[in-house]
Every structure is written in structure tokens, then in C-alpha cells.
Design a protein around this motif. Structure first.
Motif, PDB file in Angstrom:
ATOM      1  N   ALA A  34       9.195 -23.057  17.748  1.00 33.36           N
ATOM      2  CA  ALA A  34       7.954 -22.685  16.330  1.00 33.36           C
ATOM      3  C   ALA A  34       6.960 -23.034  17.116  1.00 33.36           C
ATOM      4  CB  ALA A  34       8.040 -23.182  15.291  1.00 33.36           C
ATOM      5  N   SER A  35       5.807 -22.725  16.796  1.00 30.55           N
ATOM      6  CA  SER A  35       4.340 -22.647  17.708  1.00 30.55           C
ATOM      7  C   SER A  35       3.714 -22.153  16.381  1.00 30.55           C
ATOM      8  CB  SER A  35       4.218 -21.397  18.934  1.00 30.55           C
ATOM      9  OG  SER A  35       3.688 -20.410  18.577  1.00 30.55           O
ATOM     10  N   ALA A  36       2.039 -23.090  16.150  1.00 30.26           N
ATOM     11  CA  ALA A  36       1.256 -22.792  15.293  1.00 30.26           C
ATOM     12  C   ALA A  36      -0.508 -22.630  16.577  1.00 30.26           C
ATOM     13  CB  ALA A  36       0.666 -24.439  14.622  1.00 30.26           C
ATOM     14  N   GLU A  37      -1.128 -21.925  16.217  1.00 26.82           N
ATOM     15  CA  GLU A  37      -2.757 -22.301  16.740  1.00 26.82           C
ATOM     16  C   GLU A  37      -3.280 -23.572  16.717  1.00 26.82           C
ATOM     17  OE1 GLU A  37      -6.955 -19.542  16.035  1.00 26.82           O
ATOM     18  OE2 GLU A  37      -5.383 -19.312  15.080  1.00 26.82           O
ATOM     19  N   GLY A  38      -4.263 -23.625  17.603  1.00 24.16           N
ATOM     20  CA  GLY A  38      -4.403 -25.470  18.229  1.00 24.16           C
ATOM     21  C   GLY A  38      -3.855 -26.015  18.754  1.00 24.16           C
ATOM     22  N   VAL A  39      -2.313 -26.272  18.414  1.00 19.55           N
ATOM     23  CA  VAL A  39      -1.501 -26.921  18.967  1.00 19.55           C
ATOM     24  C   VAL A  39      -0.626 -26.573  20.082  1.00 19.55           C
ATOM     25  CG1 VAL A  39       0.993 -28.068  18.493  1.00 19.55           C
ATOM     26  CG2 VAL A  39      -0.644 -27.101  16.395  1.00 19.55           C
ATOM     27  N   GLU A  40      -0.827 -27.462  21.060  1.00 19.35           N
ATOM     28  CA  GLU A  40      -0.464 -27.199  22.525  1.00 19.35           C
ATOM     29  C   GLU A  40       1.356 -27.161  23.257  1.00 19.35           C
ATOM     30  OE1 GLU A  40      -2.384 -30.509  24.808  1.00 19.35           O
ATOM     31  OE2 GLU A  40      -4.354 -29.374  23.837  1.00 19.35           O
ATOM     32  N   ARG A  41       1.733 -27.561  21.869  1.00 22.73           N
ATOM     33  CA  ARG A  41       3.368 -27.693  22.354  1.00 22.73           C
ATOM     34  C   ARG A  41       3.944 -27.078  21.308  1.00 22.73           C
ATOM     35  NH1 ARG A  41       7.759 -30.868  21.162  1.00 22.73           N
ATOM     36  NH2 ARG A  41       6.412 -32.024  18.975  1.00 22.73           N
ATOM     37  N   THR A  42       4.716 -26.145  22.534  1.00 21.37           N
ATOM     38  CA  THR A  42       5.636 -25.050  21.783  1.00 21.37           C
ATOM     39  C   THR A  42       7.103 -26.795  20.662  1.00 21.37           C
ATOM     40  OG1 THR A  42       5.170 -23.069  23.024  1.00 21.37           O
ATOM     41  CG2 THR A  42       7.046 -24.003  21.234  1.00 21.37           C
ATOM     42  N   LEU A  43       7.393 -26.500  19.696  1.00 25.35           N
ATOM     43  CA  LEU A  43       7.851 -26.293  19.183  1.00 25.35           C
ATOM     44  C   LEU A  43       9.686 -26.070  19.095  1.00 25.35           C
ATOM     45  CD1 LEU A  43       9.597 -29.743  17.372  1.00 25.35           C
ATOM     46  CD2 LEU A  43       8.551 -28.237  15.387  1.00 25.35           C
ATOM     47  N   GLU A  44      10.791 -26.784  19.785  1.00 26.28           N
ATOM     48  CA  GLU A  44      12.136 -26.194  19.975  1.00 26.28           C
ATOM     49  C   GLU A  44      13.008 -27.135  19.302  1.00 26.28           C
ATOM     50  OE1 GLU A  44      12.940 -24.002  22.359  1.00 26.28           O
ATOM     51  OE2 GLU A  44      11.259 -23.884  23.220  1.00 26.28           O
ATOM     52  N   ILE A  45      13.742 -26.450  18.120  1.00 25.93           N
ATOM     53  CA  ILE A  45      15.363 -26.290  17.581  1.00 25.93           C
ATOM     54  C   ILE A  45      16.183 -25.778  17.505  1.00 25.93           C
ATOM     55  CG2 ILE A  45      15.537 -27.094  14.986  1.00 25.93           C
ATOM     56  CD1 ILE A  45      12.520 -26.111  14.113  1.00 25.93           C
ATOM     57  N   THR A  46      17.188 -26.839  17.963  1.00 30.09           N
ATOM     58  CA  THR A  46      18.673 -26.558  17.913  1.00 30.09           C
ATOM     59  C   THR A  46      19.285 -27.214  17.644  1.00 30.09           C
ATOM     60  OG1 THR A  46      18.249 -27.232  20.533  1.00 30.09           O
ATOM     61  CG2 THR A  46      20.223 -26.568  19.979  1.00 30.09           C
ATOM     62  N   ALA A  47      20.275 -26.301  16.743  1.00 29.80           N
ATOM     63  CA  ALA A  47      21.347 -25.917  15.663  1.00 29.80           C
ATOM     64  C   ALA A  47      22.964 -25.408  16.837  1.00 29.80           C
ATOM     65  CB  ALA A  47      21.091 -24.902  14.904  1.00 29.80           C
ATOM     66  N   ASP A  48      23.556 -26.372  16.388  1.00 24.35           N
ATOM     67  CA  ASP A  48      24.804 -26.255  16.064  1.00 24.35           C
ATOM     68  C   ASP A  48      25.817 -24.976  15.734  1.00 24.35           C
ATOM     69  OD1 ASP A  48      27.407 -26.727  17.324  1.00 24.35           O
ATOM     70  OD2 ASP A  48      27.923 -28.255  16.171  1.00 24.35           O
ATOM     71  N   ALA A  49      25.776 -24.232  16.295  1.00 29.44           N
ATOM     72  CA  ALA A  49      26.716 -22.667  15.468  1.00 29.44           C
ATOM     73  C   ALA A  49      28.550 -23.037  15.203  1.00 29.44           C
ATOM     74  CB  ALA A  49      26.409 -21.834  15.279  1.00 29.44           C
ATOM     75  N   ARG A  50      28.722 -23.636  14.058  1.00 31.22           N
ATOM     76  CA  ARG A  50      30.026 -23.616  14.803  1.00 31.22           C
ATOM     77  C   ARG A  50      31.360 -22.489  14.223  1.00 31.22           C
ATOM     78  NH1 ARG A  50      29.866 -28.384  10.205  1.00 31.22           N
ATOM     79  NH2 ARG A  50      29.333 -27.021   9.031  1.00 31.22           N
ATOM     80  N   PRO A  51      32.204 -21.909  14.762  1.00 33.76           N
ATOM     81  CA  PRO A  51      32.978 -20.592  14.560  1.00 33.76           C
ATOM     82  C   PRO A  51      33.157 -21.034  12.696  1.00 33.76           C
ATOM     83  CG  PRO A  51      33.668 -21.896  16.188  1.00 33.76           C
ATOM     84  CD  PRO A  51      33.131 -22.651  15.797  1.00 33.76           C
ATOM     85  N   GLY A  52      33.204 -19.875  12.588  1.00 30.26           N
ATOM     86  CA  GLY A  52      33.257 -19.482  11.155  1.00 30.26           C
ATOM     87  C   GLY A  52      34.846 -19.667  10.859  1.00 30.26           C
ATOM     88  N   ARG A  53      35.596 -19.012   9.465  1.00 29.90           N
ATOM     89  CA  ARG A  53      36.672 -19.711   9.053  1.00 29.90           C
ATOM     90  C   ARG A  53      37.435 -18.662  10.085  1.00 29.90           C
ATOM     91  NH1 ARG A  53      37.560 -20.982   4.013  1.00 29.90           N
ATOM     92  NH2 ARG A  53      39.704 -19.684   4.011  1.00 29.90           N
TER      93      ARG A  53
END
Length: 625
Positions: free
Chosen positions: A504-523
Motif C-alpha cells: 500500500a502507498s499514499a501520495e506524500g508518504v515516502e515509505r511503501t507499506l508491506e502487509i503479509t498474510a499467511d494463506a492456509r490450505p482450504g478444506r
């Protein structure tokens, strides 16, 4: 017959003296004319024709003081040497400004110098040389016998060196000194400077002569020093808490008693319990002051009676009272501006009384939290208005400033409000710090919430946020922050199990935000048996374990799934086993002793999915492929 020596002597010496007198320069045209006149007159007087000789005594003398008198005497004789009485004698002075002579031969000294006094009778003259030499006899000090000068005053002493008859002698210098310079000093020009109250003797000297002048330096009021009462405040029309007290002090710093001090006050400034007071032994005067009914500064003057230059002023504040005070804001709408910035226009109030008249010259105190206020002036102006420059604090939203009127705080504070707008976007952060987990192909249980803030941590609304995904999908690719500076992103994970990323990024904000999600297998959705040979010896264990591979609908291995192995032929161990991280569950199969097809069943307990497999059991050493 020629004259005898005795006959000739009186005549020729006289003529000879006249010639000498002109040579001496003591004569003048006027003196010569007078002498001729005397000679002419004397010749005409009866008996003068018999004069053959005239003499003057003393022939020379000195006057030691102006005004001294020297009496000259004459002797006249005839041709036979006999004294001639009763013959009139004429007198004159060659310089009457030095010495004058009257008809009786009385000489009066007029000024320093030399003069010749001439006596004439019967055409004969005689002379007396008079010297006027005034000599110092005393020092005369002019004026009162005791000199009185006020503290701090200056005076010029007039003194002269005089002769015995008290006539001033020119060219005589006089030296002065003070017996106590701390009381008074005197310089070489006889200028006196009074320092402090007291008595002292001034001494004049010239040569061997001295004279003394007693001096009294008397105290005079110099200042009125306030002791108490200045800077007080009280509600309008009320008496001040303490009296106004002042001390009358002399130039030498001494309290002065008996000095009349008058108090001056206008009607609008209230009233006093007295118009004047006389200082006591400590120089103290005082008065009680009841303020006027008009709020603002009020003044009281104190002055020494008869000495207008010695005065002082006392200032007191008449505080407004709630029942007669109205406060309004100068602007109807609240001001607005960026946080930490000064509002473009000053904020202000207007103060009037119940009749609508401006309340001027009243103290105003501005206060705020988180920001600052700089007052244009410490008091209301002539229109009853007061203004201040407001620098907002670092927090966005509504900020308040209060205005306190008067020193007594009897009037409640008046509150002003301003809207502090956030600054430009400077930071982008996720509100949830806990790890994100979800199933592949499924939305996360909770949306990803991001917040945009300025440098002060204030939420910034209306900022577009760009979103990029490594896999999966989101409801919006460029959501805009709401009034709280937030966006909520609904993230549906991709099909691949493991770590998935959202940037995610926003105008005027120098740093890009990185978000990680753990995708577990389905049923568990798929199950496959592996490791079964076509045939194997009956009654023996298979060379390799039987493996059931469990996967979800996207082919991701499903770990931890409970698998139940069953068979009617032989034995499977273990009969129950959970899949490992690769989605694999394994069991060892001991075939039954009967030849023929033998069958096993693997059931995924989570969803009841069953998978069967078979092996041909043979009893001979030959294997059928």
C-alpha cells in the motif's frame, strides 16, 4: 638792582617745578589750565604780592587705604623771610582720580596710583607727592552672616579682599575650602554645591588673610517614594484592599516630617478618604482609595504642596463585574488553519457594559492548550476590543482558547474555538499488528485497516491509497481515507498456500507499506493413494508404506488431516494417522495370506471422503505384473 638769591629762589624753583610736573606726565591740559587760573587768582588777592616763597608739608606721603585723608599744611614768607599769615592758597591735584584735595589742603585717596598736590599763592607754587597704595587688610564676604542653601542647591559666594576702610582691592585672588565636603563643596570660582543637610564652615584665604562663612544646608523634599498601594486591583466601585502609602524623602535620602502632600483624583477614578496628608516623623503619608465605577486603569497623583515638580502617580485596576460586562467574539465563525500554523487572521473579543459602551483599558489574559497565543496588547483598546495571534497546537480537530478579563477573575472566562486541519500525509500504517491468517481463495475474516497521518500523528482524510497484491484480489484498488484517515480493504487470498503480500502507498508518504498474510490450505477436497504395487506376496508386508496424499480444491497439500486406514485383508498400521506438512499420511500394510485381490480404504475424516486401492496377493514365488 638785581634781586638777591633769597628773592629769586621762591620764583624760579616754582617755574622749574611746573616744567618738571609736565614732564612727569601727571599734569594734563585741564590740570595746567587750573594751575594757571590759580596763579592768576592768587596774584590778584591782597597780600599775595608780598609772597616770595611757599612750602608744603609733608612734601610726600602715602595713603594705605582708599578714603584715607592726609592734611597738607603750607608756609608762606615775604622777601625778608617773614611768615605771611592769612594769605589765601589755591590747591589742585594733577590726578584727582588718584587723590583729590579741597580748599583747605585736605587730600582724600581715591584709587591706587600717584598724584601731585600743588599749592599756589602770589605766583609761587609748592608741591606734595602723594602715593595711594591700598594694602589688603581683610577678606569681606558679602551677604548674610550665615548662608542657608537647600540640599542639592548651588550658589555663588561673593567675597573681596579689602583695605582697612573695606574698599575692595582689584586683582586679589581668594582660595576657598569646605571644612566638610560631604555637606557642601566649594570650587576655586567660589561656586558652592550643597550636598546633604547639615552645618559646615567655608574658609576663604588670601595670603595671610582668612575669613569664615557659616553655612547651613537645609533639607528639601526631593521625591515621593511609594511604599504600598501601587498596582492593586479591586472590582469597580470598590475600595482597594490596602491604603496608598508614600514616603517623602529629602535629596539626602532622609525622611521629611511636616510636608503637606496633596492627592489628586478625577471623578471617574473614585474617591479618597482625604484630599491631603502631612507627613509624620517617618515622612509617611497615606490615603484610602475607593475606585470609580468604570472598569480599567485608574490613577491617583501625589504631589508636594507648593512644589509641583515633586510628584508621583499610583495606578490601580478597576476590574469588571459579571453583571455589567458583555463579551462577544469578533468573528462569528470559528477560525480554521493547519495544525502547528498561525491562523491567518487574529482572533479577538469585544467587551461592552450593559449599556453597550466599550470597556477599555482592562487587562486581558489569553490561554490555550497545545498551542500558543500572542496578544496584540495586554489590555482592551478604546473600542473595548482585544486581539491575539493564535498558533494552533499539533492535534487536529477543534481547539479552544480562553480569555480572562480583569485581574480578579470575577468575570468567567470567554472561550474561542478554532478548527485545526491536519497537515499533509506523512505516514501510512496498519492499525492491526497481529499476523493475518486465512484460507486460500477466501476473504480474510477482517478487512485490512490502514490509516494515513500527518507528521503530528493526525489522521488525514481524502487521501487515495494505492494497493498492489502478490496474489488474490481486493474490493478496491484505490480506496480514499475517510474522516478518520482510514481505509478498510477486503482482501481475498489467492489460491497458493503460504505467505501472500499486499503493498500500500499514499501520495506524500515516502515509505511503501508491506502487509503479509499467511494463506492456509482450504478444506480437504482431493485424496490420492500412492505406493500401491499391482501385486505382492500374500501374507507379507508391502515393501513400501501406503500413502494417502490429501489436497484442497486448489491442489494445496492439507496438513493435519485425520486419515483412517481400513482393510478386510491383512492388517494396516497405524490405522489412524494425520497428514504431515506435505499432506501425506502413511500406513504399513501386511497383506492377508489368501491369494487374490486384497483391498484397503483410506477415509479423510474431515469430510468423509473415501479412497480405495487394491493389490493382488500371490502365493507362488512368481509375480504377475
Amino acid at each position: 638792582m638785581p634781586p638777591s638769591r633769597r628773592d629769586a629762589a621762591p620764583v624760579h624753583p616754582g617755574h622749574t617745578w611746573v616744567v618738571k610736573a609736565w614732564k612727569w606726565g601727571a599734569g594734563s591740559l585741564s590740570a595746567g589750565a587750573a594751575l594757571v587760573s590759580i596763579l592768576s587768582s592768587v596774584r590778584s588777592i591782597t597780600g599775595a604780592q608780598q609772597v616770595r616763597w611757599i612750602g608744603v608739608a609733608p612734601a610726600a606721603d602715602t595713603a594705605w587705604a582708599i578714603g584715607d585723608t592726609i592734611q597738607l599744611a603750607t608756609t608762606l614768607t615775604d622777601a625778608h623771610g617773614g611768615v605771611l599769615p592769612g594769605v589765601s592758597v589755591g590747591w589742585t591735584s594733577t590726578d584727582s582720580s588718584v587723590a583729590s584735595v579741597d580748599s583747605g589742603g585736605s587730600v582724600v585717596a581715591r584709587s591706587g596710583g600717584a598724584a601731585t598736590i600743588v599749592a599756589a599763592a602770589g605766583g609761587h607754587v609748592a608741591q606734595s607727592r602723594i602715593l595711594v597704595r591700598p594694602r589688603p587688610a581683610a577678606i569681606r564676604i558679602y551677604g548674610d552672616s550665615v548662608l542657608r542653601v537647600p540640599e542639592g542647591g548651588v550658589a555663588r559666594i561673593v567675597a573681596r579682599v579689602v583695605d582697612a576702610r573695606r574698599h575692595a582691592l582689584p586683582g586679589q585672588s581668594i582660595a576657598w575650602r569646605s571644612a566638610d565636603p560631604s555637606v557642601a563643596s566649594v570650587d576655586s570660582a567660589a561656586r558652592l554645591s550643597a550636598v546633604t543637610a547639615g552645618r559646615v564652615t567655608l574658609v576663604a584665604s588670601s595670603g595671610d588673610l582668612t575669613a569664615e562663612l557659616p553655612l547651613e544646608v537645609y533639607p528639601v523634599p526631593a521625591t515621593i517614594t511609594l511604599q504600598a498601594g501601587d498596582g492593586q486591583h479591586a472590582p469597580a466601585a470598590h475600595r482597594l484592599p490596602g491604603p496608598v502609602r508614600a514616603q517623602v524623602v529629602s535629596r539626602g535620602g532622609r525622611p521629611m516630617a511636616g510636608v503637606v502632600v496633596r492627592f489628586g483624583i478625577t471623578d471617574s477614578a473614585g474617591r479618597l478618604d482625604r484630599d491631603a496628608d502631612t507627613s509624620n516623623a517617618d515622612g509617611i503619608v497615606q490615603a484610602a482609595w475607593t475606585l470609580g465605577g468604570r472598569p480599567g486603569r485608574q490613577r491617583l497623583s501625589l504631589g508636594v504642596d507648593g512644589t509641583p515638580s515633586i510628584a508621583t502617580v499610583v495606578v490601580a485596576d478597576a476590574d469588571p463585574v459579571p453583571e455589567n460586562t458583555r463579551i462577544t467574539a469578533l468573528e462569528e465563525l470559528p477560525a480554521a488553519g493547519p495544525v502547528n500554523d498561525t491562523l491567518p487572521e487574529p482572533v479577538g473579543i469585544r467587551v461592552v457594559d450593559s449599556a453597550g459602551a466599550p470597556v477599555a483599558d482592562v487587562p486581558v489574559v489569553w490561554e490555550t492548550l497545545g498551542g500558543s497565543l500572542a496578544a496584540d496588547a495586554p489590555r482592551t483598546d478604546s473600542l473595548g476590543e482585544a486581539r491575539a495571534r493564535w498558533t494552533l497546537g499539533p492535534r487536529s480537530g477543534t481547539q479552544q482558547a480562553s480569555v480572562q478579563l480583569g485581574a480578579s477573575r470575577a468575570v468567567p472566562k470567554f472561550v474561542l474555538r478554532a478548527t485545526a486541519l491536519p497537515g499533509p500525509a506523512a505516514s501510512l500504517a496498519a492499525l492491526r499488528s497481529a499476523p493475518l491468517r486465512g484460507s486460500v481463495g477466501q476473504p480474510l475474516a477482517s478487512p485490512v485497516v490502514l490509516r494515513v497521518t500527518d507528521r503530528g500523528g493526525n489522521p488525514v482524510p481524502g487521501v487515495p491509497v494505492g494497493v498492489r497484491l502478490s496474489s488474490g484480489s481486493v474490493s478496491q484498488r484505490a480506496p480514499v481515507t475517510d474522516s478518520t484517515g482510514r481505509v478498510a480493504i477486503l482482501w481475498t487470498l489467492g489460491s497458493a498456500a503460504g505467505a501472500q503480500r499486499l503493498s500500500a502507498s499514499a501520495e506524500g508518504v515516502e515509505r511503501t507499506l508491506e502487509i503479509t498474510a499467511d494463506a492456509r490450505p482450504g478444506r480437504a477436497d482431493r485424496a490420492t493413494l500412492e505406493g500401491l504395487p499391482t501385486s505382492a506376496p500374500a501374507g507379507r508386508a508391502l515393501a513400501q508404506p501406503v500413502t494417502l496424499v490429501v489436497a484442497d480444491a486448489f491442489g494445496n497439500a492439507v496438513p493435519g488431516a485425520q486419515v483412517v486406514f481400513t482393510t478386510r485383508s491383512g492388517k494396516l498400521t497405524p490405522g489412524r494417522v494425520r497428514t504431515d506438512s506435505a499432506g501425506r499420511a502413511a500406513a504399513h500394510w501386511l497383506l492377508g495370506s489368501a491369494a487374490g485381490d486384497q483391498q484397503l480404504e483410506a477415509m479423510v475424516q474431515e469430510n468423509g471422503k473415501r479412497v480405495t486401492g487394491k493389490v493382488r496377493a500371490v502365493t507362488t514365488g512368481k509375480r504377475k505384473h
